[in-house]
Scaffold this active site. Sequence first.
Site, PDB file in Angstrom:
ATOM      1  N   LYS A   6      27.312  34.584  54.385  1.00  0.00           N
ATOM      2  CA  LYS A   6      28.010  35.486  55.317  1.00  0.00           C
ATOM      3  C   LYS A   6      29.044  36.351  54.592  1.00  0.00           C
ATOM      4  O   LYS A   6      29.124  37.550  54.800  1.00  0.00           O
ATOM      5  CB  LYS A   6      28.717  34.677  56.426  1.00  0.00           C
ATOM      6  CG  LYS A   6      27.820  33.708  57.171  1.00  0.00           C
ATOM      7  CD  LYS A   6      28.577  32.950  58.238  1.00  0.00           C
ATOM      8  CE  LYS A   6      29.690  32.052  57.736  1.00  0.00           C
ATOM      9  NZ  LYS A   6      29.238  30.918  56.888  1.00  0.00           N
ATOM     10  N   ARG A  26      33.923  30.433  65.984  1.00  0.00           N
ATOM     11  CA  ARG A  26      33.326  29.193  65.482  1.00  0.00           C
ATOM     12  C   ARG A  26      33.234  28.126  66.552  1.00  0.00           C
ATOM     13  O   ARG A  26      32.741  27.031  66.285  1.00  0.00           O
ATOM     14  CB  ARG A  26      34.212  28.667  64.363  1.00  0.00           C
ATOM     15  CG  ARG A  26      33.543  28.657  63.007  1.00  0.00           C
ATOM     16  CD  ARG A  26      34.605  28.250  62.028  1.00  0.00           C
ATOM     17  NE  ARG A  26      34.068  27.742  60.828  1.00  0.00           N
ATOM     18  CZ  ARG A  26      34.039  28.426  59.687  1.00  0.00           C
ATOM     19  NH1 ARG A  26      34.478  29.651  59.630  1.00  0.00           N
ATOM     20  NH2 ARG A  26      33.565  27.852  58.607  1.00  0.00           N
ATOM     21  N   ARG A  86      29.428  27.996  43.986  1.00  0.00           N
ATOM     22  CA  ARG A  86      30.242  29.200  44.257  1.00  0.00           C
ATOM     23  C   ARG A  86      31.530  29.201  43.438  1.00  0.00           C
ATOM     24  O   ARG A  86      32.202  28.196  43.294  1.00  0.00           O
ATOM     25  CB  ARG A  86      30.606  29.270  45.736  1.00  0.00           C
ATOM     26  CG  ARG A  86      31.597  30.414  46.026  1.00  0.00           C
ATOM     27  CD  ARG A  86      31.834  30.646  47.489  1.00  0.00           C
ATOM     28  NE  ARG A  86      31.909  29.432  48.254  1.00  0.00           N
ATOM     29  CZ  ARG A  86      31.663  29.354  49.555  1.00  0.00           C
ATOM     30  NH1 ARG A  86      31.315  30.426  50.220  1.00  0.00           N
ATOM     31  NH2 ARG A  86      31.769  28.220  50.180  1.00  0.00           N
ATOM     32  N   ARG A  95      36.683  26.903  45.273  1.00  0.00           N
ATOM     33  CA  ARG A  95      37.481  26.590  46.465  1.00  0.00           C
ATOM     34  C   ARG A  95      37.630  25.072  46.591  1.00  0.00           C
ATOM     35  O   ARG A  95      36.652  24.349  46.352  1.00  0.00           O
ATOM     36  CB  ARG A  95      36.765  27.129  47.713  1.00  0.00           C
ATOM     37  CG  ARG A  95      37.146  28.543  48.043  1.00  0.00           C
ATOM     38  CD  ARG A  95      36.321  29.163  49.129  1.00  0.00           C
ATOM     39  NE  ARG A  95      35.968  28.321  50.259  1.00  0.00           N
ATOM     40  CZ  ARG A  95      35.221  28.736  51.289  1.00  0.00           C
ATOM     41  NH1 ARG A  95      34.783  29.986  51.321  1.00  0.00           N
ATOM     42  NH2 ARG A  95      34.923  27.932  52.276  1.00  0.00           N
ATOM     43  N   ARG A 105      31.912  19.576  56.436  1.00  0.00           N
ATOM     44  CA  ARG A 105      31.856  20.993  56.862  1.00  0.00           C
ATOM     45  C   ARG A 105      30.550  21.271  57.599  1.00  0.00           C
ATOM     46  O   ARG A 105      30.524  21.973  58.608  1.00  0.00           O
ATOM     47  CB  ARG A 105      31.976  21.923  55.652  1.00  0.00           C
ATOM     48  CG  ARG A 105      33.398  21.998  55.120  1.00  0.00           C
ATOM     49  CD  ARG A 105      33.452  22.736  53.799  1.00  0.00           C
ATOM     50  NE  ARG A 105      33.085  24.131  53.891  1.00  0.00           N
ATOM     51  CZ  ARG A 105      32.757  24.879  52.845  1.00  0.00           C
ATOM     52  NH1 ARG A 105      32.756  24.373  51.627  1.00  0.00           N
ATOM     53  NH2 ARG A 105      32.441  26.142  53.007  1.00  0.00           N
TER      54      ARG A 105
END
Length: 233
Positions: A30, A105, A144, A177, A188
Site C-alpha cells: 500500500k 482500519r 523492508r 521498522r 499485526r
Amino acid sequence: MKMSGSAPDARPSAKLDRAVIFLGPPGAGKGTQAQDLARRYGVPHLSTGDMLRENIAKGTPLGAKAKPLMERGELVPDSLVLKMVAARIERPDCSHGFVFDGFPRTVAQAQYLGELLKQHGFRQPVVIHFAIDPALLMRRITGRRMCKVGGEIYNVFERPPKLQGKCDYDGGELEQRPDDREEVVAPRLQAYQKQTAPLVAYYRRLGRLREVDAAKSVDEVARRVLEVVDGTR
Ligand code: AP5
C-alpha cells in the site's frame, strides 16, 4: 517522498478531487503504491502509520500512547486516530483529495470517515483492496527497509538499494521498522484479519470496492491502480 524502483510512464498530474483508500494487509504494498499515486496527482499521501511514527519520533503525548501498541502489533484506539486524521484533512493541501494508506482500519473509522468526507464536500471514495496470498507477506515485511530521511521504501530481497544500507535518492541511512521484526508480524496479521478485513465486505456493500492483485510486480500493480483510479474519475 520518492519511490524506489522504476515507475510506469510518467504523466502530468490530473485532478483527483476525492479520497482514494488503499486497503490491505501489512506488507501488501500500500505504502509503495500510495507514494507513487499521490505524487502523480499532486495530492498528499496520508499514511496513519507514518503519522503515528512521526509522533513517536517527536515524543508527543499521542506518540507515547501509540508506541507500545505499535510495538506489539496492535491497533491504536479509534479515538486517537480519528482526531489525528480529522486535523490532517483540514489542511489546505487536502482540498483536491488525498490517498489514504492504512486508514480506515476499523468499521468505526470507516463510518467516521464517510461523515468527514461528506462534511468536506468530497465525492464518495474509491477503495482499492490489495488482494494477496498471506504467504507472501512475511518476506515482504521482514525484508523492508525505510530511509530515515525521506521514508523511501526498499526491500532487501526484492527491491534493494544500489548501495547497501543507503537510500538511492538522498543517501539517507536505511532502517528496519521496530514492528517489522518477525515476532511482531503475526499479531499485526491477526489484528488485520479481525479488525480491518471486515472493511472489504463493508465497502463492497457500498459499491465502492475495487480489487488489485497485489502479488504482481510493483509496476504491474501501479498500472492497475491507475486504471482503477482513472476509470472512476
Ligand atoms: P502501517 O504503517 O499502516 O503499516 P501496515 O498497514 O501494517 O502496512 P505496512 O506499512 O506494513 O505495509 P504496506 O502495505 O504499506 O507495504 P509496503 O508498500 O511498505 O501501520 C503500522 C501500525 O500503526 C499498525 O500496526 C497500528 O499499530 C498503527 N496504525 C496505523 N494506522 C492505524 C489506524 N488507522 N488505526 C489504528 N492503528 C493504526 O511494502 C512492503 C514491502 O514489500 C517493502 O519492502 C516493499 O519494497 C515491498 N513491495 C511492495 N510492493 C511489492 C511488490 N509488488 N512486489 C514485491 N515487493 C513489494
